[in-house]
Design a protein around this motif. Sequence first.
Motif, mmCIF file in Angstrom:
data_model
loop_
_atom_site.group_PDB
_atom_site.id
_atom_site.type_symbol
_atom_site.label_atom_id
_atom_site.label_comp_id
_atom_site.label_asym_id
_atom_site.label_seq_id
_atom_site.Cartn_x
_atom_site.Cartn_y
_atom_site.Cartn_z
ATOM 1 N N ASP A 242 -2.264 -10.869 -8.566
ATOM 2 C CA ASP A 242 -0.958 -11.509 -8.617
ATOM 3 C C ASP A 242 0.087 -10.416 -8.401
ATOM 4 O O ASP A 242 0.223 -9.509 -9.224
ATOM 5 C CB ASP A 242 -0.750 -12.181 -9.980
ATOM 6 C CG ASP A 242 0.634 -12.807 -10.118
ATOM 7 O OD1 ASP A 242 1.400 -12.808 -9.133
ATOM 8 O OD2 ASP A 242 0.953 -13.288 -11.219
ATOM 9 N N TRP A 243 0.836 -10.497 -7.311
ATOM 10 C CA TRP A 243 1.758 -9.431 -6.949
ATOM 11 C C TRP A 243 3.156 -9.612 -7.544
ATOM 12 O O TRP A 243 4.065 -8.851 -7.222
ATOM 13 C CB TRP A 243 1.820 -9.276 -5.437
ATOM 14 C CG TRP A 243 0.606 -8.553 -4.943
ATOM 15 C CD1 TRP A 243 -0.582 -9.103 -4.563
ATOM 16 C CD2 TRP A 243 0.436 -7.132 -4.840
ATOM 17 N NE1 TRP A 243 -1.478 -8.126 -4.221
ATOM 18 C CE2 TRP A 243 -0.878 -6.907 -4.376
ATOM 19 C CE3 TRP A 243 1.262 -6.036 -5.090
ATOM 20 C CZ2 TRP A 243 -1.380 -5.629 -4.159
ATOM 21 C CZ3 TRP A 243 0.768 -4.765 -4.874
ATOM 22 C CH2 TRP A 243 -0.534 -4.568 -4.413
ATOM 23 N N LEU B 175 0.864 -1.176 0.000
ATOM 24 C CA LEU B 175 0.000 0.000 0.000
ATOM 25 C C LEU B 175 0.901 1.225 0.000
ATOM 26 O O LEU B 175 1.644 1.466 0.960
ATOM 27 C CB LEU B 175 -0.907 0.010 1.233
ATOM 28 C CG LEU B 175 -1.906 1.170 1.313
ATOM 29 C CD1 LEU B 175 -2.914 1.105 0.164
ATOM 30 C CD2 LEU B 175 -2.633 1.175 2.658
ATOM 31 N N MET B 176 0.877 1.977 -1.097
ATOM 32 C CA MET B 176 1.676 3.187 -1.217
ATOM 33 C C MET B 176 0.899 4.366 -0.647
ATOM 34 O O MET B 176 -0.194 4.691 -1.114
ATOM 35 C CB MET B 176 2.035 3.441 -2.690
ATOM 36 C CG MET B 176 2.614 4.815 -2.983
ATOM 37 S SD MET B 176 4.121 5.189 -2.051
ATOM 38 C CE MET B 176 5.302 4.143 -2.882
ATOM 39 N N VAL B 177 1.457 4.984 0.377
ATOM 40 C CA VAL B 177 0.825 6.132 1.028
ATOM 41 C C VAL B 177 1.321 7.414 0.357
ATOM 42 O O VAL B 177 2.530 7.624 0.218
ATOM 43 C CB VAL B 177 1.160 6.165 2.533
ATOM 44 C CG1 VAL B 177 0.519 7.388 3.190
ATOM 45 C CG2 VAL B 177 0.713 4.872 3.213
ATOM 46 N N GLU B 178 0.385 8.254 -0.063
ATOM 47 C CA GLU B 178 0.730 9.530 -0.694
ATOM 48 C C GLU B 178 0.244 10.666 0.210
ATOM 49 O O GLU B 178 -0.907 11.076 0.145
ATOM 50 C CB GLU B 178 0.079 9.628 -2.081
ATOM 51 C CG GLU B 178 0.497 10.868 -2.857
ATOM 52 C CD GLU B 178 -0.236 10.979 -4.192
ATOM 53 O OE1 GLU B 178 0.424 10.916 -5.234
ATOM 54 O OE2 GLU B 178 -1.488 11.117 -4.163
ATOM 55 N N GLY C 76 0.593 -1.092 -13.116
ATOM 56 C CA GLY C 76 -0.779 -1.580 -13.207
ATOM 57 C C GLY C 76 -1.450 -1.805 -11.867
ATOM 58 O O GLY C 76 -2.409 -2.584 -11.773
ATOM 59 N N ILE C 77 -0.973 -1.113 -10.827
ATOM 60 C CA ILE C 77 -1.538 -1.297 -9.480
ATOM 61 C C ILE C 77 -1.870 0.060 -8.842
ATOM 62 O O ILE C 77 -1.742 0.231 -7.628
ATOM 63 C CB ILE C 77 -0.593 -2.112 -8.561
ATOM 64 C CG1 ILE C 77 0.819 -1.520 -8.566
ATOM 65 C CG2 ILE C 77 -0.571 -3.572 -8.992
ATOM 66 C CD1 ILE C 77 1.760 -2.206 -7.570
ATOM 67 N N PHE D 203 -7.482 -3.034 2.438
ATOM 68 C CA PHE D 203 -6.298 -3.227 1.590
ATOM 69 C C PHE D 203 -6.001 -4.712 1.393
ATOM 70 O O PHE D 203 -5.775 -5.181 0.274
ATOM 71 C CB PHE D 203 -5.110 -2.505 2.235
ATOM 72 C CG PHE D 203 -3.759 -2.958 1.773
ATOM 73 C CD1 PHE D 203 -3.432 -2.998 0.421
ATOM 74 C CD2 PHE D 203 -2.799 -3.338 2.705
ATOM 75 C CE1 PHE D 203 -2.164 -3.404 0.000
ATOM 76 C CE2 PHE D 203 -1.541 -3.749 2.294
ATOM 77 C CZ PHE D 203 -1.223 -3.792 0.934
ATOM 78 N N ILE D 204 -6.033 -5.471 2.483
ATOM 79 C CA ILE D 204 -5.754 -6.909 2.403
ATOM 80 C C ILE D 204 -6.795 -7.614 1.543
ATOM 81 O O ILE D 204 -6.466 -8.429 0.675
ATOM 82 C CB ILE D 204 -5.691 -7.527 3.812
ATOM 83 C CG1 ILE D 204 -4.466 -6.990 4.566
ATOM 84 C CG2 ILE D 204 -5.638 -9.051 3.732
ATOM 85 C CD1 ILE D 204 -4.422 -7.379 6.030
ATOM 86 N N ASP D 205 -8.070 -7.307 1.778
ATOM 87 C CA ASP D 205 -9.145 -7.944 1.008
ATOM 88 C C ASP D 205 -8.990 -7.666 -0.489
ATOM 89 O O ASP D 205 -9.139 -8.574 -1.318
ATOM 90 C CB ASP D 205 -10.507 -7.436 1.493
ATOM 91 C CG ASP D 205 -10.894 -8.004 2.849
ATOM 92 O OD1 ASP D 205 -10.244 -8.979 3.292
ATOM 93 O OD2 ASP D 205 -11.825 -7.460 3.480
ATOM 94 N N LYS D 206 -8.703 -6.409 -0.834
ATOM 95 C CA LYS D 206 -8.561 -6.042 -2.242
ATOM 96 C C LYS D 206 -7.312 -6.663 -2.867
ATOM 97 O O LYS D 206 -7.315 -7.051 -4.033
ATOM 98 C CB LYS D 206 -8.520 -4.517 -2.368
ATOM 99 C CG LYS D 206 -8.561 -4.021 -3.807
ATOM 100 C CD LYS D 206 -8.920 -2.537 -3.912
ATOM 101 C CE LYS D 206 -7.902 -1.654 -3.246
ATOM 102 N NZ LYS D 206 -8.142 -0.208 -3.529
#
Length: 223
Positions: free
Chosen positions: A196-197, A143-146, A166-167, A188-191
């Motif tokens: 595929d990471w 999760l990228m925090v901006e 693409g994420i 975040f976890i559910d999504k």
Amino acid sequence: WRDIISLVEDFNCITIRDTATMDKLESGGIKKGKMYYMPDPTILWDIRKEAIVPEIIKKKKESKFAGVAVDNMELKFELNRQLNSLGYKVINLLGKPISKQMSPNRRWDFRRRLGVHCILDLMVTDRFHSSIFSLRLGKIPVLMVEPDYFYPIKNSKGRDLFKRLGISEFVWRYEINEKIPGHLIIDFIDKSMALDWSRETEFKEISNLGNSAFNHIDRLILT
């Protein structure tokens, strides 16, 4: 700004790392044809060959680990609370650790610090490079925090990178004057579970853009 532009425009080629920089320079009068996208060195360099998982973490691999690398202390405390409630051991990867957080040994070299990313199950960070390390070494949800106080406009390097990968839906805009959602991590976890990471194909495509830029620069130097 005009003084900077007057200096920059004398160059035959300019490398940039994100679209926002290109747009800013172009708005100042720099010709787009002079600018070439050059990926960050952590993308061009294969960091996977360097990482060493520290022995102390290997022994605890039965646990679920979450990495946290954020600047804001209020956010750090809330992320820690949410992750602990979900059974994660939190490894602090930026600044001083808080209660119930682990932290890398200060004596570890950069290879062992990189190795921490190999054993994480997820990562939450406002750091561009931390996101790359976790995506490439751990192939884990990030999760990228901006933060709005760093980026008044939604144009951070992290957002640009995640769009290229693409994420982009995993960039979370942190509005400092708004309450942090209590369901941020579980959402975040559910999504993330549907994705595929492994992003090596996308990282390779980005790296190829860098190689193309190198070739253009070589031709300019030789002509």
